[in-house]
Scaffold this motif. Structure first.
Motif, PDB file in Angstrom:
ATOM      1  N   ASP A 193     -10.735  13.998  -5.887  1.00  0.00           N
ATOM      2  CA  ASP A 193     -10.229  13.775  -4.971  1.00  0.00           C
ATOM      3  C   ASP A 193     -11.583  13.787  -3.465  1.00  0.00           C
ATOM      4  N   GLU A 194     -12.911  14.035  -4.598  1.00  0.00           N
ATOM      5  CA  GLU A 194     -14.165  14.025  -4.049  1.00  0.00           C
ATOM      6  C   GLU A 194     -14.412  12.449  -3.496  1.00  0.00           C
ATOM      7  N   GLY A 195     -13.912  11.629  -4.928  1.00  0.00           N
ATOM      8  CA  GLY A 195     -13.806  10.250  -4.321  1.00  0.00           C
ATOM      9  C   GLY A 195     -12.918   9.999  -3.026  1.00  0.00           C
ATOM     10  N   VAL A 196     -11.787  10.456  -3.085  1.00  0.00           N
ATOM     11  CA  VAL A 196     -10.512  10.139  -1.740  1.00  0.00           C
ATOM     12  C   VAL A 196     -11.965   9.880  -0.692  1.00  0.00           C
ATOM     13  N   ARG A 197     -12.075  10.664  -0.665  1.00  0.00           N
ATOM     14  CA  ARG A 197     -13.038  11.754   0.653  1.00  0.00           C
ATOM     15  C   ARG A 197     -14.237  10.809   0.754  1.00  0.00           C
ATOM     16  N   GLY A 198     -15.130  10.516  -0.163  1.00  0.00           N
ATOM     17  CA  GLY A 198     -16.086   9.512  -0.318  1.00  0.00           C
ATOM     18  C   GLY A 198     -15.478   8.193   0.037  1.00  0.00           C
ATOM     19  N   ALA A 199     -15.263   8.026  -0.271  1.00  0.00           N
ATOM     20  CA  ALA A 199     -14.284   6.193   0.034  1.00  0.00           C
ATOM     21  C   ALA A 199     -13.865   6.408   1.529  1.00  0.00           C
ATOM     22  N   VAL A 211      -5.509   4.026   0.292  1.00  0.00           N
ATOM     23  CA  VAL A 211      -4.859   4.055   0.449  1.00  0.00           C
ATOM     24  C   VAL A 211      -4.074   4.241  -0.909  1.00  0.00           C
ATOM     25  N   ARG A 212      -4.292   3.354  -2.041  1.00  0.00           N
ATOM     26  CA  ARG A 212      -3.912   3.743  -2.994  1.00  0.00           C
ATOM     27  C   ARG A 212      -4.638   4.629  -3.663  1.00  0.00           C
ATOM     28  N   LEU A 213      -5.940   5.192  -3.818  1.00  0.00           N
ATOM     29  CA  LEU A 213      -6.360   6.191  -4.268  1.00  0.00           C
ATOM     30  C   LEU A 213      -5.712   7.445  -4.094  1.00  0.00           C
ATOM     31  N   VAL A 216      -1.981   7.245  -6.340  1.00  0.00           N
ATOM     32  CA  VAL A 216      -2.586   8.024  -7.324  1.00  0.00           C
ATOM     33  C   VAL A 216      -2.998   9.618  -7.242  1.00  0.00           C
ATOM     34  N   TYR A 217      -3.562  10.440  -6.348  1.00  0.00           N
ATOM     35  CA  TYR A 217      -3.623  11.585  -6.021  1.00  0.00           C
ATOM     36  C   TYR A 217      -2.356  11.960  -6.812  1.00  0.00           C
ATOM     37  N   HIS A 218      -2.034  11.862  -5.400  1.00  0.00           N
ATOM     38  CA  HIS A 218      -0.500  12.663  -5.032  1.00  0.00           C
ATOM     39  C   HIS A 218       0.715  12.439  -6.446  1.00  0.00           C
ATOM     40  N   ASN A 219       0.460  10.916  -6.297  1.00  0.00           N
ATOM     41  CA  ASN A 219       0.743  11.051  -8.124  1.00  0.00           C
ATOM     42  C   ASN A 219       1.103  12.213  -8.800  1.00  0.00           C
ATOM     43  N   LEU A 220      -0.830  11.729  -9.316  1.00  0.00           N
ATOM     44  CA  LEU A 220      -0.847  12.844 -10.007  1.00  0.00           C
ATOM     45  C   LEU A 220      -0.501  14.105  -9.680  1.00  0.00           C
ATOM     46  N   LEU A 221      -0.662  14.578  -8.542  1.00  0.00           N
ATOM     47  CA  LEU A 221      -1.129  16.048  -8.137  1.00  0.00           C
ATOM     48  C   LEU A 221       0.993  16.551  -8.655  1.00  0.00           C
ATOM     49  N   ARG A 222       2.197  15.294  -7.900  1.00  0.00           N
ATOM     50  CA  ARG A 222       3.462  15.410  -8.433  1.00  0.00           C
ATOM     51  C   ARG A 222       3.736  15.461  -9.472  1.00  0.00           C
ATOM     52  N   ARG A 223       3.178  15.390 -11.135  1.00  0.00           N
ATOM     53  CA  ARG A 223       2.977  14.962 -12.413  1.00  0.00           C
ATOM     54  C   ARG A 223       2.970  15.951 -13.288  1.00  0.00           C
ATOM     55  N   TRP A 224       2.201  16.248 -12.412  1.00  0.00           N
ATOM     56  CA  TRP A 224       0.884  18.174 -13.200  1.00  0.00           C
ATOM     57  C   TRP A 224       1.783  18.966 -12.793  1.00  0.00           C
ATOM     58  N   ALA A 225       1.918  18.960 -10.978  1.00  0.00           N
ATOM     59  CA  ALA A 225       1.569  20.545 -10.083  1.00  0.00           C
ATOM     60  C   ALA A 225       3.561  21.309 -11.031  1.00  0.00           C
ATOM     61  N   ASP A 226       3.304  22.249 -10.387  1.00  0.00           N
ATOM     62  CA  ASP A 226       4.373  23.692 -11.137  1.00  0.00           C
ATOM     63  C   ASP A 226       4.909  23.716  -9.750  1.00  0.00           C
TER      64      ASP A 226
END
Length: 227
Positions: A193-199, A211-213, A216-226
Motif C-alpha cells: 500500500d505504501e508503494g502504491v501511494r508512492g507510485a 493500476v497493475r500494482l 495486485v494489492y486488492h487481489n492479495l487482500l481478497r486472498r487473505w481477508a476473512d
C-alpha cells in the motif's frame, strides 16, 4: 509490526476526550484483567461502559476512521470499544501478553485480538516513567508519545508499562481484529500500500504500473481477508 501514528486526535479533540474521562468514575484496573495480567497490574481504569467511557470512546473510534495510516496498517474488521487507564504514584504494569479473545461486558460482542493500541492522552513532560515497553525480535522498544498520538503493535507481543514516578500517565487502550489474521500478510499489504501511494504520487493514478500494482494489492487482500 510496530507503528506510531501521529495526530489521531488533534489538540482540541484530545483535550475534550481527556476532560470527559477525567470527570468519570475510576476503579481498580484489574476489573478487566485476565489471571496472568492481574498478577502484574497496578493502575486505575475508567469504569467500562460508563457514560464517560462511551462518549470518549466514540470520539476515538470516529477519529480512527479518519486516519488512513491506521486503516492501512490494521485493516480493521472489528475494534473493541476504547478503554482508559491511569498510572501515578509508582503504579506500573509488569510483563504480560494480552488475552487472545476480548469480550464486551454485558453483550455478545467479542473479537480476536490481533493488534493492540495505546493512544496517549497526557503529554510526555507531564509524567516521569510510564513508557510502554514492547519486546520485539530486535529487542525492547520504549514508546512514550505526545498526547493524541497512538502506537499500534501485535497483541501477541510481550509488553509492560514502566512505573510512573511523577505526575499521571493517562491513555486509552483497545484491541483490533484485522481482516487479515496473519501478521506477515498484513505487513506485506501495508508495504505494498505504501508503494502504491508512492507510485501514485510520482506517476499519477492512471499510470499502467500504478493500476497493475493496485490490482495486485486488492487481489492479495481478497486472498487473505476473512471478511
Amino acid at each position: 509490526m510496530l507503528i506510531a501514528i501521529a495526530d489521531v486526535l488533534d489538540a482540541g479533540s484530545c483535550g475534550r476526550v481527556r476532560a470527559m474521562v477525567e470527570a468519570g468514575e475510576w476503579v481498580d484496573g484489574n476489573v478487566t484483567s485476565g489471571h496472568q495480567s492481574a498478577l502484574a497490574k497496578r493502575n486505575r481504569q475508567l469504569v467500562e461502559g460508563s457514560p464517560a467511557a462511551r462518549e470518549a470512546g466514540a470520539a476515538i473510534l470516529e477519529a480512527l476512521g479518519r486516519t488512513p495510516l491506521f486503516v492501512a496498517a490494521a485493516l480493521p474488521l472489528k475494534v473493541f470499544p476504547p478503554l482508559f487507564n491511569s498510572y501515578e504514584g509508582g503504579e506500573a504494569f509488569g510483563v504480560h501478553v494480552d488475552n487472545a479473545v476480548r469480550m464486551l461486558r454485558g453483550s455478545d460482542f467479542r473479537i480476536r485480538s490481533d493488534l493492540s493500541a495505546t493512544l496517549f492522552l497526557a503529554e510526555p513532560d507531564e509524567y516521569d516513567g510510564g513508557e510502554l515497553i514492547i519486546e520485539t525480535q530486535f529487542g525492547e522498544r520504549q514508546v512514550k508519545l505526545p498526547a493524541g498520538h497512538m502506537v499500534l503493535y501485535p497483541a501477541s507481543s510481550l509488553h509492560r508499562v514502566a512505573p510512573v514516578t511523577r505526575g499521571r500517565r493517562l491513555a486509552s487502550f483497545f484491541w483490533i481484529q484485522s481482516m487479515v489474521r496473519d501478521e506477515g500478510a498484513r505487513r506485506t499489504l501495508f508495504d505494498l500500500d505504501e508503494g502504491v501511494r508512492g507510485a501514485t504520487a510520482a506517476l499519477g493514478g492512471e499510470h499502467p504500473a500504478v493500476v497493475r500494482l493496485t490490482g495486485v494489492y486488492h487481489n492479495l487482500l481478497r486472498r487473505w481477508a476473512d471478511a
